[in-house]
Motif scaffolding. Structure first.
Motif, PDB file in Angstrom:
ATOM      1  N   GLY A 466       0.794  -1.216   0.000  1.00 60.57           N
ATOM      2  CA  GLY A 466       0.000   0.000   0.000  1.00 60.57           C
ATOM      3  C   GLY A 466       0.828   1.268   0.000  1.00 60.57           C
ATOM      4  O   GLY A 466       0.259   2.360   0.026  1.00 60.57           O
ATOM      5  N   HIS A 486      -2.196   3.585   0.897  1.00 61.12           N
ATOM      6  CA  HIS A 486      -3.362   2.713   0.998  1.00 61.12           C
ATOM      7  C   HIS A 486      -3.109   1.611   2.021  1.00 61.12           C
ATOM      8  O   HIS A 486      -1.974   1.387   2.454  1.00 61.12           O
ATOM      9  CB  HIS A 486      -3.686   2.093  -0.372  1.00 61.12           C
ATOM     10  CG  HIS A 486      -4.045   3.103  -1.428  1.00 61.12           C
ATOM     11  ND1 HIS A 486      -5.312   3.606  -1.572  1.00 61.12           N
ATOM     12  CD2 HIS A 486      -3.280   3.697  -2.384  1.00 61.12           C
ATOM     13  CE1 HIS A 486      -5.333   4.468  -2.579  1.00 61.12           C
ATOM     14  NE2 HIS A 486      -4.106   4.539  -3.095  1.00 61.12           N
ATOM     15  N   HIS A 487      -4.199   0.940   2.384  1.00 59.59           N
ATOM     16  CA  HIS A 487      -4.113  -0.156   3.343  1.00 59.59           C
ATOM     17  C   HIS A 487      -3.946  -1.506   2.655  1.00 59.59           C
ATOM     18  O   HIS A 487      -3.663  -2.506   3.337  1.00 59.59           O
ATOM     19  CB  HIS A 487      -5.369  -0.192   4.223  1.00 59.59           C
ATOM     20  CG  HIS A 487      -5.578   1.089   4.976  1.00 59.59           C
ATOM     21  ND1 HIS A 487      -4.753   1.494   6.002  1.00 59.59           N
ATOM     22  CD2 HIS A 487      -6.524   2.062   4.843  1.00 59.59           C
ATOM     23  CE1 HIS A 487      -5.181   2.648   6.477  1.00 59.59           C
ATOM     24  NE2 HIS A 487      -6.262   3.023   5.790  1.00 59.59           N
ATOM     25  N   VAL A 490      -1.521  -1.377  -4.087  1.00 64.33           N
ATOM     26  CA  VAL A 490      -1.745  -0.297  -5.051  1.00 64.33           C
ATOM     27  C   VAL A 490      -1.821  -0.932  -6.445  1.00 64.33           C
ATOM     28  O   VAL A 490      -0.833  -1.455  -6.957  1.00 64.33           O
ATOM     29  CB  VAL A 490      -0.614   0.742  -4.979  1.00 64.33           C
ATOM     30  CG1 VAL A 490      -0.851   1.850  -6.001  1.00 64.33           C
ATOM     31  CG2 VAL A 490      -0.509   1.317  -3.570  1.00 64.33           C
ATOM     32  N   CYS A 506      -4.992   4.103  -7.229  1.00 66.18           N
ATOM     33  CA  CYS A 506      -6.147   3.306  -6.848  1.00 66.18           C
ATOM     34  C   CYS A 506      -5.660   2.026  -6.179  1.00 66.18           C
ATOM     35  O   CYS A 506      -4.534   1.573  -6.428  1.00 66.18           O
ATOM     36  CB  CYS A 506      -7.034   2.998  -8.046  1.00 66.18           C
ATOM     37  SG  CYS A 506      -6.274   1.900  -9.249  1.00 66.18           S
ATOM     38  N   SER A 507      -6.526   1.448  -5.361  1.00 62.08           N
ATOM     39  CA  SER A 507      -6.099   0.308  -4.555  1.00 62.08           C
ATOM     40  C   SER A 507      -7.260  -0.654  -4.366  1.00 62.08           C
ATOM     41  O   SER A 507      -8.424  -0.358  -4.674  1.00 62.08           O
ATOM     42  CB  SER A 507      -5.576   0.793  -3.201  1.00 62.08           C
ATOM     43  OG  SER A 507      -5.354  -0.279  -2.343  1.00 62.08           O
ATOM     44  N   ASP A 509      -8.274  -1.392  -1.552  1.00 58.79           N
ATOM     45  CA  ASP A 509      -8.990  -0.972  -0.335  1.00 58.79           C
ATOM     46  C   ASP A 509     -10.200  -0.089  -0.654  1.00 58.79           C
ATOM     47  O   ASP A 509     -10.663   0.655   0.207  1.00 58.79           O
ATOM     48  CB  ASP A 509      -8.041  -0.252   0.623  1.00 58.79           C
ATOM     49  CG  ASP A 509      -7.484   1.033   0.025  1.00 58.79           C
ATOM     50  OD1 ASP A 509      -7.790   1.318  -1.159  1.00 58.79           O
ATOM     51  OD2 ASP A 509      -6.744   1.750   0.717  1.00 58.79           O
ATOM     52  N   THR A 511     -10.546   2.549  -2.554  1.00 57.81           N
ATOM     53  CA  THR A 511     -10.383   4.006  -2.651  1.00 57.81           C
ATOM     54  C   THR A 511      -9.581   4.393  -3.881  1.00 57.81           C
ATOM     55  O   THR A 511      -8.732   3.637  -4.370  1.00 57.81           O
ATOM     56  CB  THR A 511      -9.670   4.569  -1.403  1.00 57.81           C
ATOM     57  OG1 THR A 511      -8.382   3.967  -1.302  1.00 57.81           O
ATOM     58  CG2 THR A 511     -10.488   4.300  -0.169  1.00 57.81           C
ATOM     59  N   LYS A 513      -7.307   7.900  -4.787  1.00 59.15           N
ATOM     60  CA  LYS A 513      -6.769   9.094  -4.134  1.00 59.15           C
ATOM     61  C   LYS A 513      -5.966   9.915  -5.132  1.00 59.15           C
ATOM     62  O   LYS A 513      -5.270   9.357  -5.985  1.00 59.15           O
ATOM     63  CB  LYS A 513      -5.875   8.695  -2.952  1.00 59.15           C
ATOM     64  CG  LYS A 513      -6.628   7.965  -1.840  1.00 59.15           C
ATOM     65  CD  LYS A 513      -5.726   7.654  -0.659  1.00 59.15           C
ATOM     66  CE  LYS A 513      -6.507   6.928   0.448  1.00 59.15           C
ATOM     67  NZ  LYS A 513      -5.666   6.634   1.639  1.00 59.15           N
ATOM     68  N   ASP A 527     -14.260   6.947  -2.278  1.00 59.82           N
ATOM     69  CA  ASP A 527     -14.551   5.578  -1.845  1.00 59.82           C
ATOM     70  C   ASP A 527     -15.596   5.002  -2.801  1.00 59.82           C
ATOM     71  O   ASP A 527     -16.732   5.471  -2.854  1.00 59.82           O
ATOM     72  CB  ASP A 527     -15.070   5.578  -0.406  1.00 59.82           C
ATOM     73  CG  ASP A 527     -15.150   4.166   0.156  1.00 59.82           C
ATOM     74  OD1 ASP A 527     -15.024   3.210  -0.634  1.00 59.82           O
ATOM     75  OD2 ASP A 527     -15.342   4.019   1.372  1.00 59.82           O
TER      76      ASP A 527
END
Length: 553
Positions: A466, A486-487, A490, A506-507, A509, A511, A513, A527
């Protein structure tokens, strides 16, 4: 565009005139190509003998015809007067006895004539007869002409006799021997060439026991010409078949989109499928930068337990029924990228860590360049490859990122693929305790990267942890910056083509960003409610981007 007027210009040159007429030139003593061909194309000829009435020759002929008609009218009274004079002469010759009676009669006749003249003077003169008009309604008259016969001319040429000379030579026994030896050497060379040709191969049929023989074809030029003509005919048939789809592709607009609010509609157009790729998944798609109708598709598998062969197909919108190029590989294809300056070069990354370069100009099913364990291939799947500008020696080069944590630069040398590790993604605090107390360092897993549009040495790398690393080609051991983005992994990262400081990520998770690379915190966070597979900026606006999720939206 359908109503646009297309102007076509007619030229004076005849397109059907032969362009390869060759005649013998007596001046240069050689056959030469005729340059100036007559471009005139005669469609209708008519030899006429009409002259316009208002022309000079027409006026002369009309005047001549009028004068001839007047002369015929004047001849009649002249003849009558001549007859009267003859009668008077004969009367004068008669005896003079009746002279007095004749004089009296003539006097009476003269009085009658004078009275008639007096009455005629009182009456108006008779009207003139109208001129006779020509019967030609088209204002033309006939014309006769004679052609001038050119006198015959004689022309003769006198040439010098061809020069000749006497040639003689004495032949000895050794001259005859040398000539025979040269002939033997020529025959032996011809036999060696025949041996190099493919001989008839004999095979024994296992079922019948008969021996079969066949000769391998030497030249495939005729077959390639037939294949090229068949491909063109196939494209023409497909263009006619899919003409409605092509019109929708160019002009389709759904009028009901105005009433749907934020929702839109998608119109499926072409469907590309191939029999040999039914059990494989589409892992990568890349459009050709020069030929806008050509794109490459990579086939493989993301499942670790179901790894097998892969395929690389190139389709064109002109022929959706069959791929233009087809390549098979031992491992699944994970990523693709076309070279921007050389659109025939295609970089490919595989699941087994290898990278390869396919040259579409060469008629070969194998890649032109291929990495191996000796040449520094990746040990994990290659998730992205991207071409860069040529180096100082004008050698093409591209970069690759893999789960083994290495960012590798590959250079296309003359006969090999040269690699150089740009940076290794060493994760902080991830040292493992090995056997006998050894400290083993683990590396981060790279998933995507993107180079800056203006600053050549600056690039970003996304990882499975992430994190996003801002790196430079000049520093192989340090990062310029690290973003706790990210968590989860990626999946994609991309610089904004208009704003030099902004990038998007983008990920999995859920989201998306948007970042400024000089600030550690994101500027915008979206989200989407499910894992985001890919994101891309709009080519026409700096504030528009598109994202796709794993649920098909």
């Amino acid at each position: 565009e359908l109503k646009k007027e297309v102007t076509r210009t007619l030229t004076a040159s005849n397109p059907r005139i032969p362009q390869d007429i060759i005649r013998f030139s007596f001046k240069d003593r050689a056959y030469k190509l005729v340059d100036n061909m007559d471009q005139t194309a005669i469609h209708f000829t008519l030899n006429g003998y009409l002259v316009h009435k208002d022309s000079d020759e027409g006026r002369c002929q009309s005047n001549r015809s009028n004068t001839e008609a007047g002369s015929f009218i004047e001849e009649a009274p002249v003849e009558a007067s001549a007859e009267a004079t003859e009668e008077t002469e004969t009367k004068d010759e008669e005896p003079t006895e009746d002279a007095e009676e004749e004089e009296a009669q003539t006097a009476e006749a003269a009085e009658e004539v004078e009275a008639a003249e007096a009455e005629g003077a009182e009456e108006p003169p008779p009207p003139k007869a109208p001129e006779k008009k020509l019967a030609n309604q088209f204002n033309f008259i006939e014309r006769g002409s004679t052609t001038y016969h050119n006198p015959l001319r004689e022309e003769g040429y006198q040439t010098d006799p061809t020069p000749f000379e006497t040639f003689s030579e004495n032949v000895n026994q050794w001259c005859i021997y040398d000539a025979y030896m040269e002939e033997l050497e020529r025959i032996e060379k011809a036999k060696e060439k025949e041996k190099a040709k493919p001989v008839a191969v004999k095979k024994e049929d296992m079922k019948t026991g008969r021996k079969l023989s066949y000769v391998e074809p030497l030249h495939v030029d005729s077959l390639s010409k037939v294949a090229k003509a068949a491909k063109m005919a196939e494209r023409m048939v497909n263009l006619n078949t899919f003409d409605d789809i092509a019109q929708d592709f160019k002009y389709f607009e759904d009028a009901s989109d105005e009433f749907r609010g934020q929702e839109g509609t998608l119109l499926p157009l072409w469907k590309f499928q191939y029999e040999k790729t039914k059990k494989l998944a589409v892992t990568a798609i890349s459009w050709n930068p020069k030929y806008k109708d050509l794109f490459a598709v990579g086939y493989g598998s993301y499942d670790f337990m179901k790894q097998g062969h892969g395929m690389l197909l190139l389709y064109t919108l002109k022929n959706p029924s069959f791929p233009e190029y087809s390549f098979s590989s031992e491992s699944g294809v994970m990523c693709l990228d076309f070279h921007s300056d050389h659109p025939y070069l295609l970089a490919v990354g595989f699941y087994d860590g290898n990278v390869a370069i396919y040259n579409l100009k060469k008629a070969s099913s194998q890649p032109s360049y291929n990495s191996s364990a000796k040449s520094g291939k990746h040990t994990e799947p290659v998730w992205q490859v991207k071409w860069q500008k040529d180096d100082m020696d004008n050698n093409s080069n591209f970069f690759s990122v893999s789960s083994d944590g290495r960012i590798v630069s590959w250079t296309l040398a003359k006969n090999e693929l040269v690699h150089m590790d740009v940076i290794k993604l060493s994760a902080e605090g991830t040292t493992m305790q090995g056997p006998e107390g050894l400290q083993l360092q683990t590396f981060g897993s790279g998933t995507s990267f993107d180079f800056h549009k203006k600053i050549d040495y600056l690039f970003l790398v996304g990882t499975e942890e992430g994190k996003i690393y801002k790196c430079s080609k000049s520093y192989s051991s340090q990062f310029l910056d690290v973003f706790e983005a990210h968590h989860m992994a990626v999946d994609s990262i991309s610089w904004n083509p208009f704003h030099l400081k902004v990038f998007i990520s983008c990920s999995s998770d859920w989201t998306v960003k948007i970042w400024d690379h000089t600030i550690k915190t994101p500027m915008f966070v979206y989200d989407l409610g499910t894992a985001v597979g890919d994101v891309a900026w709009s080519p026409y606006s700096s504030t528009v981007f598109a994202a796709v999720t794993i649920d098909g939206q």
